[in-house]
Motif scaffolding. Structure first.
Motif, mmCIF file in Angstrom:
data_model
loop_
_atom_site.group_PDB
_atom_site.id
_atom_site.type_symbol
_atom_site.label_atom_id
_atom_site.label_comp_id
_atom_site.label_asym_id
_atom_site.label_seq_id
_atom_site.Cartn_x
_atom_site.Cartn_y
_atom_site.Cartn_z
ATOM 1 N N SER A 57 1.023 4.839 1.457
ATOM 2 C CA SER A 57 0.483 4.386 2.250
ATOM 3 C C SER A 57 -0.335 4.578 2.935
ATOM 4 O O SER A 57 -1.598 4.489 4.141
ATOM 5 N N MET A 58 -1.717 5.243 2.123
ATOM 6 C CA MET A 58 -2.761 5.685 2.482
ATOM 7 C C MET A 58 -3.192 4.979 1.971
ATOM 8 O O MET A 58 -3.402 3.459 1.281
ATOM 9 N N SER A 59 -4.859 4.407 2.009
ATOM 10 C CA SER A 59 -6.155 3.390 1.771
ATOM 11 C C SER A 59 -5.973 3.246 0.587
ATOM 12 O O SER A 59 -5.819 3.614 -0.451
ATOM 13 N N LEU A 60 -6.997 2.119 0.414
ATOM 14 C CA LEU A 60 -7.230 1.253 -0.791
ATOM 15 C C LEU A 60 -7.935 2.401 -2.099
ATOM 16 O O LEU A 60 -7.221 2.602 -2.724
ATOM 17 N N ALA A 61 -8.640 2.519 -0.974
ATOM 18 C CA ALA A 61 -9.496 3.813 -2.146
ATOM 19 C C ALA A 61 -9.370 5.140 -2.709
ATOM 20 O O ALA A 61 -8.948 5.564 -3.730
ATOM 21 N N TRP A 62 -8.320 5.495 -1.657
ATOM 22 C CA TRP A 62 -7.213 6.630 -2.307
ATOM 23 C C TRP A 62 -6.456 5.950 -2.701
ATOM 24 O O TRP A 62 -5.924 7.125 -3.850
ATOM 25 N N ARG A 63 -5.245 5.370 -3.102
ATOM 26 C CA ARG A 63 -4.539 4.638 -4.320
ATOM 27 C C ARG A 63 -5.432 4.307 -5.319
ATOM 28 O O ARG A 63 -4.777 4.175 -6.387
ATOM 29 N N ALA A 64 -6.375 4.089 -5.560
ATOM 30 C CA ALA A 64 -7.104 3.891 -6.660
ATOM 31 C C ALA A 64 -7.866 4.810 -7.722
ATOM 32 O O ALA A 64 -7.758 5.297 -8.444
ATOM 33 N N ARG A 65 -8.318 6.166 -6.168
ATOM 34 C CA ARG A 65 -8.311 7.201 -6.697
ATOM 35 C C ARG A 65 -7.654 8.269 -7.551
ATOM 36 O O ARG A 65 -7.755 8.792 -8.500
ATOM 37 N N THR A 66 -6.102 7.731 -6.909
ATOM 38 C CA THR A 66 -5.386 8.389 -7.700
ATOM 39 C C THR A 66 -5.194 7.880 -8.893
ATOM 40 O O THR A 66 -4.408 8.699 -9.757
ATOM 41 N N ALA A 67 -5.217 6.476 -8.918
ATOM 42 C CA ALA A 67 -4.483 5.755 -10.130
ATOM 43 C C ALA A 67 -5.976 5.857 -11.137
ATOM 44 O O ALA A 67 -4.915 6.789 -12.662
ATOM 45 N N VAL A 92 4.137 10.711 -6.686
ATOM 46 C CA VAL A 92 2.083 10.144 -6.462
ATOM 47 C C VAL A 92 2.322 9.174 -5.898
ATOM 48 O O VAL A 92 1.701 8.976 -4.665
ATOM 49 N N SER A 93 2.963 8.100 -6.204
ATOM 50 C CA SER A 93 2.496 7.232 -6.165
ATOM 51 C C SER A 93 3.339 6.716 -5.338
ATOM 52 O O SER A 93 3.206 6.083 -4.125
ATOM 53 N N LEU A 94 5.198 7.407 -4.597
ATOM 54 C CA LEU A 94 4.804 7.024 -3.196
ATOM 55 C C LEU A 94 3.573 7.902 -2.063
ATOM 56 O O LEU A 94 4.322 7.142 -1.142
ATOM 57 N N ALA A 95 3.123 9.079 -2.586
ATOM 58 C CA ALA A 95 2.738 10.113 -2.134
ATOM 59 C C ALA A 95 1.770 9.065 -1.334
ATOM 60 O O ALA A 95 1.197 9.080 -0.080
ATOM 61 N N VAL A 96 1.067 8.622 -2.063
ATOM 62 C CA VAL A 96 0.077 7.376 -1.836
ATOM 63 C C VAL A 96 -0.097 6.538 -1.199
ATOM 64 O O VAL A 96 -0.502 5.503 -0.986
#
Length: 99
Positions: free
Chosen positions: A72-82, A66-70
């Motif tokens: 390259s996404m925006s910081l907002a999507w990485r924060a939501r995923t975290a 999941v970390s690898l998948a997100v």
């Protein structure tokens, strides 16, 4: 402090080096490999402990995936995923009984 972070001219993706992605891939491969080894060993030895540890390796591998998948996404999507990953781990702690 947040003002300093947001006022910098570099984006958050510029700080992610190719080495970081490589390290995540290595961790994913190691955890997935250990999952396979321990699940087959656990089944062969009829060991619930090995199978439980294998499931832990599977969860870790999924986390890296999941970390690898997100990545390259925006910081907002990485924060939501975290946040979602944190809530998931917290629910494991609350919902799985310990004996």
């Amino acid at each position: 402090m947040a003002k300093d972070c947001c006022s910098s001219e570099c984006s958050s993706s510029e700080r992610l080096t190719p080495q970081y992605r490589k390290i995540l891939w290595i961790a994913l491969i190691i955890n997935a490999s250990m999952f396979v080894v321990e699940i087959f060993s656990g089944i062969h030895a009829e060991s619930v402990s090995l199978m439980a540890d294998a499931i832990d390796f599977f969860g870790d591998a999924m986390n890296y995936g999941v970390s690898l998948a997100v990545l390259s996404m925006s910081l907002a999507w990485r924060a939501r995923t975290a946040l979602l990953k944190g809530l998931t781990m917290g629910s494991f702690g609350l919902l799985i009984p310990s004996h």
